[in-house]
Design a protein around this motif. Structure first.
Motif, PDB file in Angstrom:
ATOM      1  N   PRO A 170       0.834  -1.208   0.000  1.00 35.02           N
ATOM      2  CA  PRO A 170       0.000   0.000   0.000  1.00 35.02           C
ATOM      3  C   PRO A 170       0.873   1.265   0.000  1.00 35.02           C
ATOM      4  CG  PRO A 170      -0.054  -1.064   2.159  1.00 35.02           C
ATOM      5  CD  PRO A 170       0.793  -1.924   1.274  1.00 35.02           C
ATOM      6  N   ILE A 171       0.668   2.136  -0.969  1.00 31.58           N
ATOM      7  CA  ILE A 171       1.417   3.402  -1.061  1.00 31.58           C
ATOM      8  C   ILE A 171       0.465   4.497  -1.559  1.00 31.58           C
ATOM      9  CG2 ILE A 171       3.734   2.473  -1.461  1.00 31.58           C
ATOM     10  CD1 ILE A 171       3.150   3.018  -4.523  1.00 31.58           C
ATOM     11  N   SER A 172       0.864   5.757  -1.351  1.00 29.25           N
ATOM     12  CA  SER A 172       0.095   6.899  -1.868  1.00 29.25           C
ATOM     13  C   SER A 172       0.766   7.542  -3.077  1.00 29.25           C
ATOM     14  CB  SER A 172      -0.072   7.961  -0.776  1.00 29.25           C
ATOM     15  OG  SER A 172      -0.723   7.413   0.337  1.00 29.25           O
ATOM     16  N   GLY A 173       2.095   7.376  -3.168  1.00 24.83           N
ATOM     17  CA  GLY A 173       2.839   7.997  -4.269  1.00 24.83           C
ATOM     18  C   GLY A 173       3.768   7.004  -4.929  1.00 24.83           C
ATOM     19  N   PHE A 174       3.858   7.082  -6.266  1.00 25.99           N
ATOM     20  CA  PHE A 174       4.707   6.176  -7.043  1.00 25.99           C
ATOM     21  C   PHE A 174       5.560   7.020  -7.974  1.00 25.99           C
ATOM     22  CE2 PHE A 174       5.476   3.452 -10.780  1.00 25.99           C
ATOM     23  CZ  PHE A 174       6.038   2.347 -10.170  1.00 25.99           C
ATOM     24  N   PHE A 175       6.874   6.994  -7.777  1.00 29.50           N
ATOM     25  CA  PHE A 175       7.791   7.853  -8.530  1.00 29.50           C
ATOM     26  C   PHE A 175       8.637   7.020  -9.494  1.00 29.50           C
ATOM     27  CE2 PHE A 175       6.651  10.150  -4.757  1.00 29.50           C
ATOM     28  CZ  PHE A 175       6.469  11.443  -5.210  1.00 29.50           C
ATOM     29  N   VAL A 176       8.684   7.467 -10.731  1.00 37.48           N
ATOM     30  CA  VAL A 176       9.473   6.787 -11.754  1.00 37.48           C
ATOM     31  C   VAL A 176      10.731   7.614 -11.994  1.00 37.48           C
ATOM     32  CG1 VAL A 176       9.501   5.897 -14.113  1.00 37.48           C
ATOM     33  CG2 VAL A 176       7.368   5.878 -12.798  1.00 37.48           C
ATOM     34  N   ALA A 177      11.890   7.015 -11.729  1.00 34.44           N
ATOM     35  CA  ALA A 177      13.168   7.737 -11.858  1.00 34.44           C
ATOM     36  C   ALA A 177      14.133   6.898 -12.682  1.00 34.44           C
ATOM     37  CB  ALA A 177      13.735   8.042 -10.470  1.00 34.44           C
ATOM     38  N   ILE A 178      13.701   6.589 -13.910  1.00 29.65           N
ATOM     39  CA  ILE A 178      14.551   5.757 -14.776  1.00 29.65           C
ATOM     40  C   ILE A 178      15.187   6.582 -15.896  1.00 29.65           C
ATOM     41  CG2 ILE A 178      13.337   3.613 -14.236  1.00 29.65           C
ATOM     42  CD1 ILE A 178      11.779   3.920 -16.853  1.00 29.65           C
ATOM     43  N   GLY A 179      15.142   7.899 -15.720  1.00 33.01           N
ATOM     44  CA  GLY A 179      15.851   8.761 -16.665  1.00 33.01           C
ATOM     45  C   GLY A 179      14.937   9.610 -17.533  1.00 33.01           C
ATOM     46  N   HIS A 180      15.565  10.530 -18.239  1.00 35.92           N
ATOM     47  CA  HIS A 180      14.877  11.409 -19.189  1.00 35.92           C
ATOM     48  C   HIS A 180      15.561  11.288 -20.546  1.00 35.92           C
ATOM     49  CE1 HIS A 180      13.258  13.142 -15.521  1.00 35.92           C
ATOM     50  NE2 HIS A 180      12.384  13.811 -16.255  1.00 35.92           N
ATOM     51  N   GLN A 181      14.802  11.572 -21.581  1.00 35.17           N
ATOM     52  CA  GLN A 181      15.343  11.562 -22.947  1.00 35.17           C
ATOM     53  C   GLN A 181      15.228  12.967 -23.519  1.00 35.17           C
ATOM     54  OE1 GLN A 181      16.778   8.911 -24.645  1.00 35.17           O
ATOM     55  NE2 GLN A 181      17.314  10.496 -26.111  1.00 35.17           N
ATOM     56  N   PRO A 182      16.362  13.668 -23.704  1.00 34.27           N
ATOM     57  CA  PRO A 182      16.264  15.017 -24.285  1.00 34.27           C
ATOM     58  C   PRO A 182      15.734  14.955 -25.715  1.00 34.27           C
ATOM     59  CG  PRO A 182      18.557  14.324 -24.107  1.00 34.27           C
ATOM     60  CD  PRO A 182      17.744  13.280 -23.417  1.00 34.27           C
ATOM     61  N   ASN A 183      14.879  15.896 -26.063  1.00 31.79           N
ATOM     62  CA  ASN A 183      14.275  15.931 -27.400  1.00 31.79           C
ATOM     63  C   ASN A 183      15.201  16.694 -28.351  1.00 31.79           C
ATOM     64  OD1 ASN A 183      11.915  14.652 -26.336  1.00 31.79           O
ATOM     65  ND2 ASN A 183      11.280  16.631 -25.525  1.00 31.79           N
ATOM     66  N   SER A 184      16.291  16.017 -28.729  1.00 31.37           N
ATOM     67  CA  SER A 184      17.357  16.707 -29.461  1.00 31.37           C
ATOM     68  C   SER A 184      17.778  15.992 -30.738  1.00 31.37           C
ATOM     69  CB  SER A 184      18.587  16.848 -28.545  1.00 31.37           C
ATOM     70  OG  SER A 184      19.058  15.558 -28.159  1.00 31.37           O
ATOM     71  N   ASP A 185      17.095  14.914 -31.093  1.00 27.15           N
ATOM     72  CA  ASP A 185      17.563  14.061 -32.193  1.00 27.15           C
ATOM     73  C   ASP A 185      17.799  14.810 -33.507  1.00 27.15           C
ATOM     74  OD1 ASP A 185      17.619  11.933 -30.541  1.00 27.15           O
ATOM     75  OD2 ASP A 185      15.921  10.865 -31.412  1.00 27.15           O
ATOM     76  N   ILE A 186      16.877  15.719 -33.874  1.00 24.80           N
ATOM     77  CA  ILE A 186      17.005  16.361 -35.195  1.00 24.80           C
ATOM     78  C   ILE A 186      18.220  17.291 -35.283  1.00 24.80           C
ATOM     79  CG2 ILE A 186      14.545  16.181 -35.766  1.00 24.80           C
ATOM     80  CD1 ILE A 186      14.309  19.202 -35.206  1.00 24.80           C
ATOM     81  N   PHE A 187      18.786  17.657 -34.113  1.00 26.62           N
ATOM     82  CA  PHE A 187      19.922  18.587 -34.120  1.00 26.62           C
ATOM     83  C   PHE A 187      21.276  17.868 -34.102  1.00 26.62           C
ATOM     84  CE2 PHE A 187      16.400  20.428 -31.556  1.00 26.62           C
ATOM     85  CZ  PHE A 187      15.968  21.358 -32.490  1.00 26.62           C
ATOM     86  N   LYS A 188      21.262  16.538 -33.990  1.00 24.86           N
ATOM     87  CA  LYS A 188      22.501  15.774 -33.759  1.00 24.86           C
ATOM     88  C   LYS A 188      23.595  15.989 -34.806  1.00 24.86           C
ATOM     89  CE  LYS A 188      21.224  12.317 -30.426  1.00 24.86           C
ATOM     90  NZ  LYS A 188      20.488  11.125 -30.120  1.00 24.86           N
TER      91      LYS A 188
END
Length: 312
Positions: free
Chosen positions: A231-249
């Motif tokens: 039983p929990i009240s909060g569920f946090f996902v911390a598996i990273g972020h993906q910068p939206n930068s592909d078209i500039f590579k």
């Protein structure tokens, strides 16, 4: 194909993009801002924002972004719906294609395309996003003061967020897919030494439980297949972020994760006249207030660039 020549193009519409638009419009740079797939950025999927200065009673994320958009429009920024799909930065003016059928030629470009949180891919996770499920403990942890929460992840960010939550919450259940963490040794040691953080090794999330709000989580031990409900009240996902930068590579220098590299203390990229602001270049703070601050920097840097080159 339609084409258009402008002085200042802003790509992206979170706090960084809108703040850049406000400053650029006030400096008479006649900025054009394209909002992208998610007008307002990540804050449009956030409920209450309590830590942005100037809102003593807090503000709903979508309302705050509408306020920023209205302010940018009032200053004279040209705010448009559309997605940048291709760029050619090989020569000036810089070319950016919007929705593949409209060509913008710009003297200066501010990239504020943000970063997208990585999710586990569960239906329940998306359904309860904003109702106990979050990808930012620093943003939303306060709402779970004195409650029991869980966090998924194994890197430094997950460890930092688990420690942050441990100061607010009664118990923090931390789920790690392997038998070890990726976090640095010092962060691992801190997590393991914190009495109210319980680490579950070889564990993955089966389901977030609850109809209208998060009430629990079902986990599964990868080695034994055994399932358990907590039983929990909060569920946090911390598996990273993906910068939206592909078209500039092909043109812009980035780190191995795809975050745009800027010259320290500025918004300048490796290309003259191209600037980056907000979460697309910030993997450390990732807050609305820091994104807005870097949007201001980008507009001021762009203004100086255009002025020195006698463009505006």
């Amino acid at each position: 194909m339609e084409s258009e020549r402008i002085h200042c193009l802003i790509i992206g519409s979170g706090p960084a993009g809108y703040t850049a638009a406000i400053y650029a419009a006030r400096a008479n740079m006649k900025p054009v801002l394209y909002q992208g797939l998610q007008p307002g950025g990540q804050l449009t999927i956030t409920t209450e924002v309590e830590n942005y200065p100037g809102y003593p009673d807090g503000v709903q994320g979508p309302d705050m972004m509408q306020d920023l958009e209205k302010q940018a429009k009032r200053m004279g920024a040209d705010i448009r719906w559309g997605l940048a799909t291709k760029v050619d930065f090989s020569q000036k003016p810089y070319k950016v294609w919007i929705d593949e059928d409209h060509l913008i030629e710009a003297d200066a470009v501010i990239i504020s395309t943000g970063a997208s949180a990585k999710w586990l891919g569960l239906e329940s996770e998306q359904r309860l996003n904003g109702f106990g499920v979050s990808a930012c403990a620093v943003c939303d942890g306060f709402f779970f003061k004195g409650k029991e929460v869980a966090i998924v992840g194994a890197g430094d960010t997950a460890a930092e967020e688990a420690l942050y939550l441990s100061k607010l919450c009664t118990n923090v259940h931390m789920f790690v897919r392997k038998d070890h963490m990726r976090a640095s040794k010092v962060m691992q040691d801190r997590v393991l030494a914190t009495p109210n953080i319980k680490v579950y090794w070889n564990t993955e999330t089966d389901e977030v439980l609850g109809e209208k709000r998060t009430e629990g989580v079902r986990i599964r031990n990868i080695l034994t297949g055994e399932k358990q409900e907590i039983p929990i009240s909060g569920f946090f996902v911390a598996i990273g972020h993906q910068p939206n930068s592909d078209i500039f590579k092909p043109w812009i220098n980035m780190d191995e994760a795809g975050y745009i590299l800027t010259q320290p203390g500025t918004s300048k990229t490796n290309m003259e006249g191209i600037f980056a602001a907000g979460d697309v270049q910030d993997k450390i703070y990732r807050q609305a207030i820091t994104a807005a601050g870097s949007g201001c920097m980008a507009a001021l840097d762009a203004e100086r660039y255009l002025s020195v080159n006698n463009i505006v």
